[in-house]
Design a protein around this motif. Sequence first.
Motif, PDB file in Angstrom:
ATOM      1  N   GLN A  80       0.828  -1.208   0.000  1.00 39.12           N
ATOM      2  CA  GLN A  80       0.000   0.000   0.000  1.00 39.12           C
ATOM      3  C   GLN A  80       0.864   1.260   0.000  1.00 39.12           C
ATOM      4  OE1 GLN A  80      -2.402  -0.993   3.470  1.00 39.12           O
ATOM      5  NE2 GLN A  80      -4.184  -1.225   2.151  1.00 39.12           N
ATOM      6  N   LEU A  81       1.968   1.216   0.719  1.00 43.22           N
ATOM      7  CA  LEU A  81       2.897   2.340   0.708  1.00 43.22           C
ATOM      8  C   LEU A  81       3.504   2.508  -0.685  1.00 43.22           C
ATOM      9  CD1 LEU A  81       4.594   1.705   4.158  1.00 43.22           C
ATOM     10  CD2 LEU A  81       3.353   3.780   3.533  1.00 43.22           C
ATOM     11  N   ALA A  82       3.811   1.383  -1.331  1.00 41.18           N
ATOM     12  CA  ALA A  82       4.333   1.439  -2.700  1.00 41.18           C
ATOM     13  C   ALA A  82       3.298   2.025  -3.644  1.00 41.18           C
ATOM     14  CB  ALA A  82       4.737   0.036  -3.157  1.00 41.18           C
ATOM     15  N   ASP A  83       2.030   1.717  -3.391  1.00 38.51           N
ATOM     16  CA  ASP A  83       0.937   2.239  -4.201  1.00 38.51           C
ATOM     17  C   ASP A  83       0.825   3.755  -4.053  1.00 38.51           C
ATOM     18  OD1 ASP A  83      -1.316   1.385  -5.941  1.00 38.51           O
ATOM     19  OD2 ASP A  83      -2.542   2.320  -4.393  1.00 38.51           O
ATOM     20  N   LEU A  84       1.300   4.276  -2.920  1.00 37.42           N
ATOM     21  CA  LEU A  84       1.287   5.713  -2.673  1.00 37.42           C
ATOM     22  C   LEU A  84       2.514   6.405  -3.279  1.00 37.42           C
ATOM     23  CD1 LEU A  84       0.145   5.745   1.066  1.00 37.42           C
ATOM     24  CD2 LEU A  84      -1.228   6.372  -0.928  1.00 37.42           C
ATOM     25  N   GLY A  85       3.404   5.611  -3.854  1.00 38.25           N
ATOM     26  CA  GLY A  85       4.567   6.178  -4.523  1.00 38.25           C
ATOM     27  C   GLY A  85       5.883   6.026  -3.788  1.00 38.25           C
ATOM     28  N   TYR A  86       5.894   5.243  -2.706  1.00 35.62           N
ATOM     29  CA  TYR A  86       7.116   5.052  -1.935  1.00 35.62           C
ATOM     30  C   TYR A  86       7.711   3.672  -2.207  1.00 35.62           C
ATOM     31  CZ  TYR A  86       4.690   8.779   0.597  1.00 35.62           C
ATOM     32  OH  TYR A  86       4.007   9.927   0.917  1.00 35.62           O
ATOM     33  N   VAL A  87       8.973   3.508  -1.857  1.00 36.70           N
ATOM     34  CA  VAL A  87       9.566   2.179  -1.793  1.00 36.70           C
ATOM     35  C   VAL A  87       9.463   1.762  -0.340  1.00 36.70           C
ATOM     36  CG1 VAL A  87      11.668   0.806  -1.988  1.00 36.70           C
ATOM     37  CG2 VAL A  87      11.166   2.533  -3.709  1.00 36.70           C
ATOM     38  N   ALA A  88       8.865   0.624  -0.066  1.00 38.76           N
ATOM     39  CA  ALA A  88       8.643   0.193   1.315  1.00 38.76           C
ATOM     40  C   ALA A  88       9.399  -1.099   1.606  1.00 38.76           C
ATOM     41  CB  ALA A  88       7.159  -0.006   1.584  1.00 38.76           C
ATOM     42  N   PHE A  89      10.041  -1.123   2.754  1.00 39.35           N
ATOM     43  CA  PHE A  89      10.813  -2.301   3.155  1.00 39.35           C
ATOM     44  C   PHE A  89      10.363  -2.779   4.522  1.00 39.35           C
ATOM     45  CE2 PHE A  89      14.927  -3.985   5.077  1.00 39.35           C
ATOM     46  CZ  PHE A  89      14.801  -5.242   4.473  1.00 39.35           C
ATOM     47  N   VAL A  90       9.836  -4.010   4.575  1.00 34.80           N
ATOM     48  CA  VAL A  90       9.460  -4.626   5.847  1.00 34.80           C
ATOM     49  C   VAL A  90      10.699  -5.303   6.409  1.00 34.80           C
ATOM     50  CG1 VAL A  90       7.961  -6.271   7.017  1.00 34.80           C
ATOM     51  CG2 VAL A  90       7.132  -5.083   4.977  1.00 34.80           C
ATOM     52  N   MET A  91      11.196  -4.808   7.520  1.00 32.30           N
ATOM     53  CA  MET A  91      12.359  -5.441   8.130  1.00 32.30           C
ATOM     54  C   MET A  91      11.937  -6.698   8.891  1.00 32.30           C
ATOM     55  SD  MET A  91      13.231  -3.122  11.510  1.00 32.30           S
ATOM     56  CE  MET A  91      14.375  -4.344  12.147  1.00 32.30           C
ATOM     57  N   ASP A  92      12.892  -7.580   9.112  1.00 31.07           N
ATOM     58  CA  ASP A  92      12.652  -8.820   9.840  1.00 31.07           C
ATOM     59  C   ASP A  92      13.362  -8.727  11.183  1.00 31.07           C
ATOM     60  OD1 ASP A  92      12.358 -11.403  10.744  1.00 31.07           O
ATOM     61  OD2 ASP A  92      13.569 -12.331   9.166  1.00 31.07           O
ATOM     62  N   VAL A  93      12.619  -8.725  12.255  1.00 35.53           N
ATOM     63  CA  VAL A  93      13.213  -8.613  13.589  1.00 35.53           C
ATOM     64  C   VAL A  93      13.667  -9.966  14.120  1.00 35.53           C
ATOM     65  CG1 VAL A  93      12.827  -7.906  15.990  1.00 35.53           C
ATOM     66  CG2 VAL A  93      11.823  -6.573  14.136  1.00 35.53           C
ATOM     67  N   TYR A  94      12.963 -11.047  13.778  1.00 34.79           N
ATOM     68  CA  TYR A  94      13.199 -12.344  14.404  1.00 34.79           C
ATOM     69  C   TYR A  94      14.204 -13.246  13.699  1.00 34.79           C
ATOM     70  CZ  TYR A  94       8.880 -11.144  16.927  1.00 34.79           C
ATOM     71  OH  TYR A  94       7.925 -10.526  17.694  1.00 34.79           O
ATOM     72  N   GLY A  95      14.258 -13.208  12.389  1.00 35.59           N
ATOM     73  CA  GLY A  95      15.115 -14.118  11.641  1.00 35.59           C
ATOM     74  C   GLY A  95      14.316 -14.855  10.584  1.00 35.59           C
ATOM     75  N   LYS A  96      14.975 -15.257   9.521  1.00 35.01           N
ATOM     76  CA  LYS A  96      14.304 -15.878   8.375  1.00 35.01           C
ATOM     77  C   LYS A  96      13.458 -17.081   8.779  1.00 35.01           C
ATOM     78  CE  LYS A  96      15.113 -17.868   3.797  1.00 35.01           C
ATOM     79  NZ  LYS A  96      16.124 -18.208   2.768  1.00 35.01           N
ATOM     80  N   GLY A  97      12.204 -17.048   8.360  1.00 37.94           N
ATOM     81  CA  GLY A  97      11.300 -18.168   8.591  1.00 37.94           C
ATOM     82  C   GLY A  97      10.695 -18.240   9.982  1.00 37.94           C
ATOM     83  N   ILE A  98      11.006 -17.294  10.839  1.00 40.66           N
ATOM     84  CA  ILE A  98      10.483 -17.336  12.215  1.00 40.66           C
ATOM     85  C   ILE A  98       9.200 -16.518  12.313  1.00 40.66           C
ATOM     86  CG2 ILE A  98      10.913 -16.817  14.634  1.00 40.66           C
ATOM     87  CD1 ILE A  98      13.880 -17.177  14.110  1.00 40.66           C
ATOM     88  N   LEU A  99       8.102 -17.223  12.527  1.00 46.50           N
ATOM     89  CA  LEU A  99       6.791 -16.594  12.696  1.00 46.50           C
ATOM     90  C   LEU A  99       6.134 -17.178  13.947  1.00 46.50           C
ATOM     91  CD1 LEU A  99       5.310 -16.668   9.059  1.00 46.50           C
ATOM     92  CD2 LEU A  99       5.970 -14.633  10.345  1.00 46.50           C
ATOM     93  N   ALA A 100       5.469 -16.347  14.711  1.00 42.29           N
ATOM     94  CA  ALA A 100       4.787 -16.827  15.916  1.00 42.29           C
ATOM     95  C   ALA A 100       3.530 -17.598  15.535  1.00 42.29           C
ATOM     96  CB  ALA A 100       4.427 -15.653  16.812  1.00 42.29           C
ATOM     97  N   LYS A 101       3.349 -18.762  16.135  1.00 37.66           N
ATOM     98  CA  LYS A 101       2.170 -19.593  15.846  1.00 37.66           C
ATOM     99  C   LYS A 101       0.960 -19.158  16.679  1.00 37.66           C
ATOM    100  CE  LYS A 101       5.038 -23.641  14.824  1.00 37.66           C
ATOM    101  NZ  LYS A 101       6.319 -22.975  15.135  1.00 37.66           N
ATOM    102  N   ASP A 102       1.222 -18.557  17.831  1.00 39.50           N
ATOM    103  CA  ASP A 102       0.142 -18.090  18.690  1.00 39.50           C
ATOM    104  C   ASP A 102       0.646 -16.921  19.527  1.00 39.50           C
ATOM    105  OD1 ASP A 102       1.625 -19.191  20.883  1.00 39.50           O
ATOM    106  OD2 ASP A 102       0.693 -21.136  20.510  1.00 39.50           O
ATOM    107  N   HIS A 103      -0.246 -16.343  20.342  1.00 42.86           N
ATOM    108  CA  HIS A 103       0.146 -15.157  21.089  1.00 42.86           C
ATOM    109  C   HIS A 103       1.170 -15.450  22.179  1.00 42.86           C
ATOM    110  CE1 HIS A 103      -3.261 -16.631  23.607  1.00 42.86           C
ATOM    111  NE2 HIS A 103      -2.557 -16.134  24.588  1.00 42.86           N
ATOM    112  N   VAL A 104       1.213 -16.685  22.661  1.00 44.53           N
ATOM    113  CA  VAL A 104       2.206 -17.048  23.668  1.00 44.53           C
ATOM    114  C   VAL A 104       3.605 -16.995  23.061  1.00 44.53           C
ATOM    115  CG1 VAL A 104       3.052 -18.864  25.191  1.00 44.53           C
ATOM    116  CG2 VAL A 104       0.593 -18.490  24.965  1.00 44.53           C
ATOM    117  N   GLU A 105       3.741 -17.599  21.891  1.00 41.01           N
ATOM    118  CA  GLU A 105       5.033 -17.577  21.202  1.00 41.01           C
ATOM    119  C   GLU A 105       5.388 -16.160  20.759  1.00 41.01           C
ATOM    120  OE1 GLU A 105       7.411 -19.907  17.600  1.00 41.01           O
ATOM    121  OE2 GLU A 105       5.251 -20.217  17.868  1.00 41.01           O
ATOM    122  N   ALA A 106       4.369 -15.409  20.323  1.00 40.71           N
ATOM    123  CA  ALA A 106       4.597 -14.020  19.901  1.00 40.71           C
ATOM    124  C   ALA A 106       5.140 -13.199  21.060  1.00 40.71           C
ATOM    125  CB  ALA A 106       3.298 -13.417  19.383  1.00 40.71           C
ATOM    126  N   GLY A 107       4.592 -13.431  22.241  1.00 39.57           N
ATOM    127  CA  GLY A 107       5.053 -12.713  23.419  1.00 39.57           C
ATOM    128  C   GLY A 107       6.501 -13.024  23.743  1.00 39.57           C
TER     129      GLY A 107
END
Length: 268
Positions: A80-107
């Motif tokens: 959406q930011l790119a659609d507004l005319g910007y270049v947008a970069f989502v940084m990764d805080v956790y590391g490649k492939g690391i996604l929280a499965k639930d709110h406990v892990e997210a915490g």
Amino acid sequence: MKHLFVVVTSFLLLQCSSLPTAEQPVKPTVTGNALEYKLDGKTYEGFLAMDSSITGKRPGVLVIHEWWGVNDYPKQRAKQLADLGYVAFVMDVYGKGILAKDHVEAGKLSSANGDPKILLKKIYKALEILKSNPNVDPNKIGAIGYCFGGGGVIELALDGVDLKGGVVSFHGMLGSKNLVIGVKKIKTNVLVHHGADDPFIPKNVVETFVKTIADAKAPVTFVSHPGAVHGFTRPGADKHGLPGLAYNEKADYASFESMKDFFAKNFK
């Protein structure tokens, strides 16, 4: 010197669409791709979005994800930011492939990366990557963050970063231990969108944040959205089963339009 303004969202900003802002379509020329990078020997995978129909250098906006990690939500916001005319970069805080499965892990993941020194090192690395992109004007950079990421962009401002575009926090953490000292260092414009009924941020923390910013006459705009709780920009937030986490259409649209105006003015 700019001053703190406490404002309330307008009901009139609601009459835009039946879809949440995160589900609004973007132009077919907007594309996004994974971008792998390393920091201290660890591999991270962010997401870069831009509009291929635009030529030449343009402003860049860093996106810091929620406590879930780099999932589809921040990627869509980047598009959406790119659609507004910007270049947008989502940084990764956790590391490649690391996604929280639930709110406990997210915490656990967000807590492990919540120390300002640890987080800021990762943010500055991501800013270097964004600025080095050949389509980005390195002198025109901004940043946004949601929830955990909202706290991240506030930490960035408190660290004294000087970004022409400024930073925008959506339902971000406000209880930084760097607030008292950091408020004196703020150079960049800051826009904070907060849910007035957010139970995750204690009232005394909100009051302390607002008073500290006001007393310092820092360039911060604090927007309190009546009736909104945590995660108000996130469609389906209530499906996680956490009380106090829910989407709010009024706050979603008002904060999104506010962000657009904020960047448009700052990037002039």
